[in-house]
Write a protein that holds these residues in place. Structure first.
Motif, PDB file in Angstrom:
ATOM      1  N   GLU A 151       1.003  -1.145   0.086  1.00 45.38           N
ATOM      2  CA  GLU A 151      -0.034   0.025  -0.123  1.00 45.38           C
ATOM      3  C   GLU A 151       0.668   1.358  -0.151  1.00 45.38           C
ATOM      4  OE1 GLU A 151      -3.228   0.263  -0.462  1.00 45.38           O
ATOM      5  OE2 GLU A 151      -3.284  -1.927  -0.628  1.00 45.38           O
ATOM      6  N   GLY A 178       3.967   3.639  -0.945  1.00 44.10           N
ATOM      7  CA  GLY A 178       4.638   4.094  -2.318  1.00 44.10           C
ATOM      8  C   GLY A 178       5.705   3.206  -2.386  1.00 44.10           C
ATOM      9  N   TRP A 196       6.057   3.047  -9.311  1.00 40.16           N
ATOM     10  CA  TRP A 196       4.701   2.743  -9.797  1.00 40.16           C
ATOM     11  C   TRP A 196       3.491   3.203  -9.064  1.00 40.16           C
ATOM     12  CZ3 TRP A 196       8.955  -0.416  -9.046  1.00 40.16           C
ATOM     13  CH2 TRP A 196       9.540  -1.031 -10.317  1.00 40.16           C
ATOM     14  N   ASN A 197       3.838   3.436  -7.683  1.00 38.25           N
ATOM     15  CA  ASN A 197       2.539   4.164  -7.194  1.00 38.25           C
ATOM     16  C   ASN A 197       3.110   5.553  -6.485  1.00 38.25           C
ATOM     17  OD1 ASN A 197       4.067   2.800  -5.376  1.00 38.25           O
ATOM     18  ND2 ASN A 197       2.077   1.527  -4.545  1.00 38.25           N
ATOM     19  N   THR A 198       4.188   6.083  -7.092  1.00 35.08           N
ATOM     20  CA  THR A 198       4.635   7.433  -6.594  1.00 35.08           C
ATOM     21  C   THR A 198       4.686   8.582  -7.768  1.00 35.08           C
ATOM     22  OG1 THR A 198       7.092   6.646  -6.809  1.00 35.08           O
ATOM     23  CG2 THR A 198       6.036   6.296  -4.823  1.00 35.08           C
ATOM     24  N   ASP A 233       0.478   7.731 -13.565  1.00 38.97           N
ATOM     25  CA  ASP A 233       0.314   6.591 -14.553  1.00 38.97           C
ATOM     26  C   ASP A 233       1.208   6.879 -15.928  1.00 38.97           C
ATOM     27  OD1 ASP A 233      -0.551   5.040 -12.397  1.00 38.97           O
ATOM     28  OD2 ASP A 233      -2.377   5.067 -13.155  1.00 38.97           O
ATOM     29  N   ARG A 278       1.636  -6.473 -12.278  1.00 41.47           N
ATOM     30  CA  ARG A 278       1.645  -6.161 -11.078  1.00 41.47           C
ATOM     31  C   ARG A 278       0.387  -6.739 -10.259  1.00 41.47           C
ATOM     32  NH1 ARG A 278       1.779  -0.401 -14.308  1.00 41.47           N
ATOM     33  NH2 ARG A 278       3.333  -0.902 -15.744  1.00 41.47           N
ATOM     34  N   ARG A 336      -1.103  -6.647  -5.786  1.00 41.41           N
ATOM     35  CA  ARG A 336      -1.025  -6.033  -4.669  1.00 41.41           C
ATOM     36  C   ARG A 336      -1.437  -6.798  -3.694  1.00 41.41           C
ATOM     37  NH1 ARG A 336      -0.754  -0.466  -3.799  1.00 41.41           N
ATOM     38  NH2 ARG A 336      -0.834   0.008  -6.060  1.00 41.41           N
TER      39      ARG A 336
END
Length: 257
Positions: free
Chosen positions: A119, A121, A125-127, A130, A180, A182
């Protein structure tokens, strides 16, 4: 032992705090830093730092940067830029070069990246947005191509979105698939490299596990960036250096002195 270099860290979230814990650098204000470690998706500020005389080490792919403006800024500030394209370029090149050294008959290579994202960063990828992600993979495609083939393709990379991630291709001979998940658990980062020759296809798999509680994706990025800081600061100004820990230091002809 040499004194720690004063560096400014831009972006990066949890990764930025990890950099501040390293003994070879000391995090400073931008005005007093000699090197900027750039972990943001925003490249607009990079020329300003170079023009002010601060060297810049960034995980952004070189292809995403305004090279003409970068070149002018390096000359104006007698500074140096190192663009890594993110950790995956280094991993891919090392693995591919090892296999390419054994055979010069490779006709196709495909790198499959399997990453389980927490969850919190993980760069990038999640910082980062996109729409910035394909640039990192396009840089990885170029590194894979250079590692395995003597000639450079004139084709443009192509992006294909998938439910589980994305596929990036460079013509028919280079592919880079990112899968990817999660919170699935198991191995947080895995690379599978398939190389094809006339004799058949060979596959190599490398698993990466957490180091000191940090996700291996962030750890690899951290290692690559920190390795670049001191050599870049000691380098002559006005050049871009790539794959610092894989090949010898060499000017990039896209950013001449």
């Amino acid at each position: 032992m040499s004194s720690p270099l004063p560096v400014a860290v831009l972006g990066g979230g949890a990764l930025a705090s990890r950099i501040s814990e390293q003994p070879d650098v000391v995090v400073a204000e931008q005005s007093s830093a000699v090197v900027v470690v750039h972990l943001s998706a925003d490249f607009d500020e990079i020329p300003d730092h170079l023009r002010a005389g601060r060297d810049v080490v960034t995980a952004l792919p070189l292809e995403a940067l305004p090279l003409d403006e970068i070149r002018d800024a390096c000359r104006a500030g007698s500074s140096t830029l190192h663009a890594t394209g993110g950790f995956q370029s280094a991993v891919a090149a090392r693995l591919t070069r090892s296999l390419a050294a054994a055979t010069r008959e490779i006709t196709r290579i495909e790198l499959i990246e399997e990453i389980d994202l927490p969850e919190d960063g993980v760069y990038p990828w999640n910082t980062v947005p996109d729409n910035a992600l394909p640039g990192y993979y396009f840089a990885g495609l170029r590194v894979l191509e250079a590692a395995a083939f003597p000639d450079v393709s004139s084709e443009a990379p192509v992006f294909h979105a998938e439910d589980s991630g994305a596929v990036h291709t460079l013509g028919e001979r280079v592919g880079y698939r990112s899968i990817r998940t999660r919170g699935v658990g198991g191995v947080p980062l895995r690379y599978r490299l398939a190389t094809t020759t006339a004799a058949g296809t060979a596959t190599a798999t490398v698993d990466f596990h957490p180091t000191d509680g940090i996700h291996p994706a962030d750890h690899l990025t951290l290692v690559e960036l920190l390795k670049a800081v001191r050599p870049i600061h000691a380098s002559e100004p006005g050049i871009v250096l790539r794959d610092l820990c894989i090949t010898h230091l060499a000017p990039d002809d896209r950013l001449p002195r």
